[in-house]
Design a protein around this motif. Structure first.
Motif, PDB file in Angstrom:
ATOM      1  N   PHE A 780      -4.964   3.338   5.685  1.00 32.23           N
ATOM      2  CA  PHE A 780      -5.092   1.955   5.230  1.00 32.23           C
ATOM      3  C   PHE A 780      -3.722   1.491   4.772  1.00 32.23           C
ATOM      4  O   PHE A 780      -3.100   2.109   3.904  1.00 32.23           O
ATOM      5  N   TYR A 781      -3.227   0.447   5.367  1.00 32.37           N
ATOM      6  CA  TYR A 781      -1.915  -0.089   5.007  1.00 32.37           C
ATOM      7  C   TYR A 781      -1.985  -1.617   5.136  1.00 32.37           C
ATOM      8  O   TYR A 781      -2.976  -2.190   5.561  1.00 32.37           O
ATOM      9  N   GLY A 782      -0.935  -2.274   4.779  1.00 28.44           N
ATOM     10  CA  GLY A 782      -0.902  -3.725   4.912  1.00 28.44           C
ATOM     11  C   GLY A 782      -1.484  -4.423   3.693  1.00 28.44           C
ATOM     12  O   GLY A 782      -1.872  -3.796   2.704  1.00 28.44           O
ATOM     13  N   PRO A 783      -1.584  -5.755   3.734  1.00 32.49           N
ATOM     14  CA  PRO A 783      -2.108  -6.516   2.596  1.00 32.49           C
ATOM     15  C   PRO A 783      -3.534  -6.107   2.254  1.00 32.49           C
ATOM     16  O   PRO A 783      -4.332  -5.782   3.138  1.00 32.49           O
ATOM     17  N   ILE A 784      -3.859  -6.138   0.962  1.00 30.60           N
ATOM     18  CA  ILE A 784      -5.204  -5.782   0.528  1.00 30.60           C
ATOM     19  C   ILE A 784      -6.202  -6.860   0.922  1.00 30.60           C
ATOM     20  O   ILE A 784      -7.370  -6.583   1.170  1.00 30.60           O
ATOM     21  N   ARG A 785      -5.753  -8.113   0.990  1.00 26.21           N
ATOM     22  CA  ARG A 785      -6.640  -9.225   1.333  1.00 26.21           C
ATOM     23  C   ARG A 785      -6.282  -9.808   2.694  1.00 26.21           C
ATOM     24  O   ARG A 785      -5.097  -9.976   3.008  1.00 26.21           O
TER      25      ARG A 785
END
Length: 797
Positions: A780-785
């Protein structure tokens, strides 16, 4: 002979009278010089009627500091020239020719060039005068970036990046100069009361409205703050009101335009004479969010993807916290403070949220009950040159957890086994110590202190056969000497001696892994140098060492799931202390070009890790009958070492109507040699460390009623593991862009602000999020939203 004697005595008598007269004249001259040269001056420093504490006043070779009422008594020879500096204000020079009391008015600076900081040296110090480079993230920036918690705002400083590492539990960590969470020391008001357990989710549990500022010191900080400060130190300093005030703020967000996220925060303060009381509270209720509701996966293993994904990427959350702070000042040079706070938090990820966790296909559920308290006494001498502080702090956390899978399996044995994956953890942490600092004229200052840290954790997960009972006791002493050689050169030398003792009784997979007591000894020095080429241009260089002691329960030993099985990390039997050498070289330039004020800093860094900790995947399994219920990874030392190096660039400019802040990091993070992560998969990259990242914040304030903010973070490519596929993935770059618009109404005694905004308006979200019950939740990577919108309001006095 008698006559001669008489004559000699007469001569001696005359000489005696003459000498007595000369002495009288000398005494009169000395008294006159004392009366008209050395003068006691009472000075009061303020701005717009508000007293300014800890303002620094330099007079020749002497240095003074104002007390909490903005007052100080100077003993100086007249005439004299004095210079006054204080946090958030432009410096001021003035000539004093008469022995009259002074009321000095300072002009506020529009930006943060002149902040007084405490993290770099444990003393109040103008940031420009600190030999150690330090960055400040203020409350105004947290508001401009629409940050609800501390975790959401920390990406807006160079070298910092907050990442989310688990789809199921929402585990987050802050990376500093490319190194992951356990390499940074997180402090609250200067106290290391973030334990290995509370550090996993702690940054999300601090509401942004309670933060006055965050001070970040990049590079080794073990010389002052002990273990784990290899990458640097993050000090979260909470708000302390100076007058009666109250405020209530509310925000409602729709994550992914579908899942509601409600937050409510409030605080009130009463300040009367010598004492003050502040109370605060917050709540947050968030529904789970699934980024792939239309995706299909193969649930029964027949090769056909026909089951709709119903697993969360953002956890379900229920959090309630509150606290109170009381302070009392017996005099303007003394201060007592006590504080207490409590937290309840429920978080859960996975699927089938309407059922108990052991009836889900996958569930990670955590229930935290935390209580914490701290007390502190501060004393300042009359001339502001001697300070003493004593402190004690502690926190207790009780956690109920569930990490498991198979509760919705068609197999009855698997369903029964799923009920065994509950666990309980009890965590205790305490910190106490004292320090004394002394300013020796204008050129020298010394600081000495003692510190004791204690942490005990008892973690029981019987379903996985995991039991950890660990106690870590670390006594320490430290000292620091700052020497201002002249108006251009300043050096600071310090060292800290730590003696951590780790007592552990641990078992994994039902077998005893270790029962031992290990004591380590380490001395960590730091040498820093400041060269002020001019009032506006500064160069800094520093060298520091750091260390991490092996512990059975660490921040990165939280559980995740893969293929329906739990992932558990255990320690290698011969795991050794990890050490580091850090080097920093940087420049800073600030300038006033009417109507703009600005600053530019460039900081190069290099950190060499000796025997770094590395997780070796898939080194064992925990079975129940013929079923694999947990996968074991082992934490080992990499004898080849590792390093991170790069450059941080930051600039910020302020105008009566505009603010612009830009930060960029370019870095290389490598192991000494390539590692075989999976069969046939080799790489020397430190995982999850992007080669470049940065941020941009633009604020437009045309008047006191309207405000528009744009805040953006950029993350470049990085190498991250996909455990399900047993491969290393090179992730794409992404931009997380947010925008907000505020309107404020003010009356004589109150103000009201309405705000609307959008998170991630470019909707750059991870394109290959794992789906299904066999997913790798840590991939899991990148923006949380994803694209999300929000509305909010604030009312207060």
């Amino acid at each position: 002979m008698c006559r001669n004697i008489f004559l000699d005595e007469s001569k001696n008598s005359s000489t005696f009278v003459a000498m007595k007269g000369i002495k009288t004249i000398i005494l009169l001259v000395w008294a006159s010089a004392t009366a008209f040269g050395q003068q006691e001056l009472s000075v009061h420093v303020s701005s717009n009627g508000e007293a300014i504490p800890f303002a620094v006043i330099e007079v020749g070779e002497k240095r003074f500091a104002t007390d909490l009422d903005g007052e100080v008594t100077l003993v100086v020879s007249l005439p004299a020239e004095i210079e006054v500096t204080a946090t958030g204000y432009l410096p001021k020079k003035l000539a004093v020719n008469e022995g009259k009391d002074l009321n000095i008015e300072l002009q506020a600076s529009r930006e943060e060039l002149h902040q007084v900081v405490v993290t770099a040296s444990r003393t109040h110090l103008d940031r420009r005068e600190s030999p150690v480079a330090i960055q400040v993230l203020g409350a105004e920036l947290l508001r401009a970036t629409q940050s609800v918690t501390a975790a959401e705002g920390l990406s807006f400083r160079p070298g910092l990046r907050v990442e989310y590492n688990c789809q199921n539990c929402g585990f987050s960590q802050v990376r500093l100069n490319g190194l992951n969470g356990p390499y940074s020391q997180i402090l609250i008001d200067g106290r290391p009361i973030f334990s290995a357990l509370s550090g996993v989710y702690g940054l999300e549990q601090i509401p942004s409205t309670m933060i006055e500022r965050v001070e970040i010191v990049r590079g080794g900080g073990s010389s002052l703050y002990g273990a784990n400060a290899i990458a640097g130190t993050i000090n979260i300093i909470t708000v302390e009101p100076v007058t009666h005030e109250w405020s209530i703020s509310n925000q409602m967000t729709l994550n992914g335009l579908t899942s509601p996220d409600y937050s409510l925060q409030g605080s009130a303060a009463w300040v009367e004479g010598k004492s003050g009381l502040q109370v605060w509270g917050s709540s947050r209720i968030r529904s789970p969010f699934n980024a792939n509701p239309d995706a299909l996966y193969d649930r029964d293993g027949d090769g056909v993807a026909e089951t709709q994904d119903d697993f969360s990427e953002i956890t379900k959350l229920r959090a309630f916290s509150g606290g109170a702070k009381y302070w009392y000042r017996p005099s303007s040079r003394e201060r007592w403070q006590v504080e207490a706070r409590g937290l309840y938090e429920f978080r859960r990820g996975g699927n089938r949220f309407e059922y108990e966790p052991h009836r889900a296909d996958i569930a990670e559920q955590l229930i935290h009950h935390t209580g914490a308290a701290n007390a502190q006494y501060e004393w300042l001498s009359k001339d502001g040159n001697t300070q003493f502080s004593a402190y004690a702090a502690g926190a207790l956390t009780k956690r109920g957890s569930y990490y498991g899978a198979g509760g919705n399996s068609p197999d009855s044995t698997t369903r029964a086994q799923a009920a065994n994956y509950y666990g309980n953890t009890f965590d205790q942490i305490a910190n106490a110590g004292a320090l004394i600092g002394k300013q020796l004229g204008i050129r020298h200052s010394v600081l000495m202190g003692i510190d004791m840290q204690y942490n005990r954790v008892n973690d029981e997960m019987p379903g996985y056969g995991r039991s950890i009972l660990q106690t870590v006791v670390t006594p320490a002493i430290y000292a620091q000497w700052k020497w201002k050689l002249d108006e251009h050169w300043t050096t600071e030398i310090g060292a800290r001696y730590d003696r951590p003792t780790v007592l552990s009784n641990n078992s994994f997979a039902g077998e005893t892994a270790s029962v031992e007591e290990r004591t380590f000894q380490t001395i960590n020095p730091r040498l820093s140098l400041l060269y002020k080429m001019s009032h506006h241009f500064r160069l800094r260089a520093s060298y520091a060492t750091g260390f991490r002691a092996p512990q059975a329960f660490d921040e990165d030993l939280h559980l995740s799931t893969l293929g329906g099985s739990a992932r558990i990390t255990q320690l290698s039997e011969d795991l050794q202390v990890e050490r580091s050498n850090s080097y920093n070289l940087g420049m800073e330039w600030d300038y006033h070009l009417h109507p703009w004020e600005g600053r530019l800093s460039i900081d190069g860094f290099y950190t060499h890790l000796l025997n770094p900790f590395v997780d070796q995947p898939f080194t064992g399994v925990v079975t129940s009958g013929s079923d694999t219920i947990a996968l074991l990874d082992t934490k080992v030392n990499d004898a080849n070492g590792a390093y991170v190096s790069g450059v941080n660039i930051e600039t910020e400019w302020s105008h009566p109507e505009w603010t612009v802040q830009l930060g960029y990091t370019l870095q290389v993070a490598k192991y000494g040699e390539e590692r075989e992560w999976y069969p046939g998969e080799y790489g020397d990259d430190i995982l999850r460390a992007p080669s470049q990242y940065g941020y941009l914040i633009v604020g437009y304030i045309p008047n006191e009623r309207w405000r528009f903010d744009l805040s953006t973070t950029f993350t470049g490519q990085m190498t991250t593991p996909n455990e399900r596929l047993q491969t290393l993935v090179r992730t794409p770059s992404f931009i997380d862009a947010n925008a907000s618009l505020q309107r404020t109404w003010k009356s004589e005694n109150a103000h009201f602000t309405a705000e609307a905004g959008v998170y991630n308006f470019l909707n750059q979200y991870q394109p290959d999020v794992e789906v299904g019950w066999e997913r790798d939740a840590s991939y899991f990577y990148g923006p949380i939203r994803p694209l999300s919108i929000y509305l909010g309001f604030t009312v207060g006095m």
